[in-house]
Motif scaffolding. Structure first.
Motif, mmCIF file in Angstrom:
data_model
loop_
_atom_site.group_PDB
_atom_site.id
_atom_site.type_symbol
_atom_site.label_atom_id
_atom_site.label_comp_id
_atom_site.label_asym_id
_atom_site.label_seq_id
_atom_site.Cartn_x
_atom_site.Cartn_y
_atom_site.Cartn_z
ATOM 1 N N PHE A 152 0.879 -1.202 -0.075
ATOM 2 C CA PHE A 152 -0.058 -0.064 0.012
ATOM 3 C C PHE A 152 0.824 1.386 0.135
ATOM 4 O O PHE A 152 1.766 1.384 0.783
ATOM 5 N N HIS A 153 0.533 2.339 -0.665
ATOM 6 C CA HIS A 153 1.466 3.424 -1.135
ATOM 7 C C HIS A 153 0.505 4.480 -1.595
ATOM 8 O O HIS A 153 -0.588 4.379 -1.931
ATOM 9 N N THR A 154 1.115 5.738 -1.787
ATOM 10 C CA THR A 154 0.602 6.797 -2.411
ATOM 11 C C THR A 154 1.489 7.388 -3.431
ATOM 12 O O THR A 154 2.732 6.966 -3.389
ATOM 13 N N ASP A 155 0.973 7.882 -4.633
ATOM 14 C CA ASP A 155 1.701 8.456 -5.573
ATOM 15 C C ASP A 155 2.181 10.092 -5.428
ATOM 16 O O ASP A 155 1.158 10.529 -4.768
ATOM 17 N N ILE A 232 0.683 10.507 2.931
ATOM 18 C CA ILE A 232 1.826 10.243 2.209
ATOM 19 C C ILE A 232 2.487 8.933 2.615
ATOM 20 O O ILE A 232 3.190 8.927 3.574
ATOM 21 N N TYR A 233 2.614 7.768 1.706
ATOM 22 C CA TYR A 233 3.318 6.697 2.173
ATOM 23 C C TYR A 233 3.713 5.676 1.232
ATOM 24 O O TYR A 233 3.327 5.585 0.218
ATOM 25 N N HIS A 234 4.881 5.184 1.502
ATOM 26 C CA HIS A 234 5.475 3.999 0.691
ATOM 27 C C HIS A 234 6.479 3.361 1.260
ATOM 28 O O HIS A 234 7.634 3.804 1.665
ATOM 29 N N ARG A 235 6.064 2.290 2.090
ATOM 30 C CA ARG A 235 7.021 1.537 3.080
ATOM 31 C C ARG A 235 8.184 1.214 2.459
ATOM 32 O O ARG A 235 9.529 1.179 2.941
ATOM 33 N N LEU A 311 -2.247 7.526 -15.597
ATOM 34 C CA LEU A 311 -2.054 9.085 -15.379
ATOM 35 C C LEU A 311 -1.737 9.524 -14.223
ATOM 36 O O LEU A 311 -2.233 9.153 -13.210
ATOM 37 N N TRP A 312 -1.076 10.555 -14.181
ATOM 38 C CA TRP A 312 -1.066 11.452 -12.888
ATOM 39 C C TRP A 312 -1.639 12.625 -12.850
ATOM 40 O O TRP A 312 -1.353 13.267 -13.906
ATOM 41 N N LEU A 313 -2.671 13.132 -12.214
ATOM 42 C CA LEU A 313 -3.310 14.263 -12.430
ATOM 43 C C LEU A 313 -3.291 15.320 -11.229
ATOM 44 O O LEU A 313 -3.388 14.791 -10.112
ATOM 45 N N SER A 314 -3.207 16.664 -11.494
ATOM 46 C CA SER A 314 -3.247 17.509 -10.603
ATOM 47 C C SER A 314 -4.940 18.146 -10.731
ATOM 48 O O SER A 314 -5.200 18.459 -11.858
ATOM 49 N N LEU A 315 -5.700 18.066 -9.375
ATOM 50 C CA LEU A 315 -7.161 18.700 -9.531
ATOM 51 C C LEU A 315 -7.123 20.113 -9.328
ATOM 52 O O LEU A 315 -6.252 20.604 -8.398
ATOM 53 N N PRO A 316 -8.180 20.652 -10.060
ATOM 54 C CA PRO A 316 -8.523 22.156 -9.768
ATOM 55 C C PRO A 316 -9.375 22.350 -8.549
ATOM 56 O O PRO A 316 -9.956 21.343 -8.094
ATOM 57 N N GLU A 317 -9.209 23.503 -7.870
ATOM 58 C CA GLU A 317 -9.774 23.759 -6.668
ATOM 59 C C GLU A 317 -9.755 22.448 -5.518
ATOM 60 O O GLU A 317 -10.823 22.233 -4.761
ATOM 61 N N ASP A 318 -8.593 22.066 -5.379
ATOM 62 C CA ASP A 318 -8.401 20.951 -4.486
ATOM 63 C C ASP A 318 -7.915 21.544 -3.068
ATOM 64 O O ASP A 318 -7.774 22.784 -2.914
ATOM 65 N N ASN A 336 -1.647 22.704 -10.338
ATOM 66 C CA ASN A 336 -0.298 22.749 -11.047
ATOM 67 C C ASN A 336 0.957 22.113 -10.287
ATOM 68 O O ASN A 336 1.803 22.769 -10.151
ATOM 69 N N ARG A 337 0.413 20.978 -9.407
ATOM 70 C CA ARG A 337 1.384 20.413 -8.667
ATOM 71 C C ARG A 337 1.590 19.115 -9.009
ATOM 72 O O ARG A 337 0.551 18.139 -9.522
ATOM 73 N N GLY A 338 2.716 18.282 -8.401
ATOM 74 C CA GLY A 338 2.667 16.953 -8.416
ATOM 75 C C GLY A 338 3.732 16.433 -9.777
ATOM 76 O O GLY A 338 4.109 17.259 -10.415
ATOM 77 N N GLY A 339 4.131 15.227 -9.508
ATOM 78 C CA GLY A 339 4.975 14.705 -10.517
ATOM 79 C C GLY A 339 6.162 14.768 -10.319
ATOM 80 O O GLY A 339 6.793 15.267 -9.345
ATOM 81 N N ILE A 340 7.234 14.258 -11.339
ATOM 82 C CA ILE A 340 8.819 14.334 -11.058
ATOM 83 C C ILE A 340 9.200 14.807 -12.084
ATOM 84 O O ILE A 340 8.974 14.524 -13.261
ATOM 85 N N LEU A 341 9.890 15.957 -11.863
ATOM 86 C CA LEU A 341 10.654 16.863 -12.517
ATOM 87 C C LEU A 341 11.936 16.872 -12.225
ATOM 88 O O LEU A 341 12.372 16.873 -11.068
#
Length: 353
Positions: A152-155, A232-235, A311-318, A336-341
């Motif tokens: 179990f983890h989050t992205d 936020i988790y990834h053992r 897909l990894w998505l950034s949500l509006p009004e989050d 406009n957040r998230g992802g690996i850059l």
């Protein structure tokens, strides 16, 4: 860092604080089946987009035009942010589509839910989840590139979306769990461990490091910020980060707390297990849910091997995210957040990996 009132947490009654045993009986709460008219609208939009010869990474509601499905996709946004935290959309006849056509529909749907974010240092907006034969023991390999159990983890984004093109011969089932429910269990039964889950732990960046960054992140598993509880988790990545000399070392209490969290998530009454079939799309909100995948045995025929698009998505009004998330999300601007850059990242959406 803002500390929550731990005594109040068990009383939180948010829609995302569910148990798998309950949702298993109520598929209508989290499933939408596409009608023939829905499918026709998606196919028409995809055909028009492909005729434009635009790069797939530029797809948007302006050039992937929908009408009847807009309400459903906006409702999906609500389910993710304010509801149970996930939705499965079924009924897309992907077996009759080319890889390019299926990817276009998936990315088009995703553009109505949020803005696509890079999933790796290569700048891929469209990811491919399949067994590449990579060694899961390597600290440079991300587990989705293997056939191993993920845990179990989050992205690194507000939402992760999957489209199943082909399923495994055996296994590869999807599992979801509420991070709020898991914390409430610990508050009620092991309150002495709660504080440790709000203390920073190191996460391995797995080699995807921008210039000037440490090879690890340092973020608490649970974060209370402006009235929102985010997880936020990834053992696996927490464990592998311990190899870095500068990484903060786990205390005995933190190890015990993480073990208890894992034990709760493994409880079949807590998590929800489902098998995504070809044409199924699953969208999951990372801030209040964790996701996992069971180990699988694949087909020998390369044309039949398990394959999902992601897909990894950034949500509006989050929701706002705590400043400490900047290590993982970069810019924390909502939408406009998230992802690996990294400094070498060039955004693209490869139909073939």
């Amino acid at each position: 860092m803002q500390q929550p009132n731990f005594a109040f947490l068990p009383k939180l009654d948010e829609a995302s604080a569910w148990r798998g045993v309950d949702l298993q009986k109520s598929e209508d709460l989290w499933t939408y089946e596409l009608s023939e008219a829905d499918v026709q609208e998606l196919e028409n939009a995809a055909s028009e987009f492909l005729l434009s010869n635009r790069p797939l990474g530029q797809i948007s509601p302006k050039n992937f035009v929908l009408n009847r499905l807009v309400r459903i996709l906006k409702d999906t946004q609500r389910h993710l942010k304010d509801g149970i935290g996930f939705r499965v959309i079924t009924g897309l006849p992907t077996s009759s589509y080319s890889a390019e056509f299926a990817a276009t529909i998936f990315c088009g749907i995703g553009s109505y839910i949020g803005v696509a974010r890079s999933q790796n240092a290569a700048g891929h907006l469209l990811g491919h989840v399949r067994d590449t034969g990579a060694d899961v023991r390597s600290t440079k390999v991300r587990v989705y590139q293997t056939n191993a159990r993920q845990t179990f983890h989050t992205d690194s984004a507000d939402v992760v979306g999957l489209l199943c093109l082909r399923e495994a011969k055996v296994g590869g089932d999807s599992m979801l769990a509420s991070s709020l429910t898991a914390l409430k269990e610990i508050v009620n039964n092991r309150p002495e461990l709660v504080k440790a889950l709000f203390e920073p732990v190191a996460y391995d960046r797995r080699g995807e490091v921008a210039e000037g960054q440490d090879p690890f992140l340092s973020i608490p598993v649970y974060n209370w910020y402006e009235g929102f509880l985010s997880c936020i988790y990834h053992r696996t990545y927490i464990n592998s980060a311990q190899r870095y000399e500068k990484a903060p070392k786990l205390t005995e209490c933190q190890v015990e707390a993480l073990n208890e969290l894992d034990r709760i998530l493994e409880d079949p009454s807590i998590h929800l297990k489902m098998r995504l079939k070809p044409g199924d799309m699953q969208f999951v909100y990372n801030h209040c849910l964790l996701h996992d995948r069971t180990e699988f045995v694949d087909w020998e025929d390369a044309e039949k091997k398990r394959h999902l698009l992601r897909l990894w998505l950034s949500l509006p009004e989050d929701r706002p995210l705590p400043p400490v998330y900047e290590q993982r999300y970069g810019d924390l601007t909502v939408g406009n957040r998230g992802g690996i850059l990294t400094e070498k990242t060039v955004l693209k959406a490869p139909v073939f990996d």
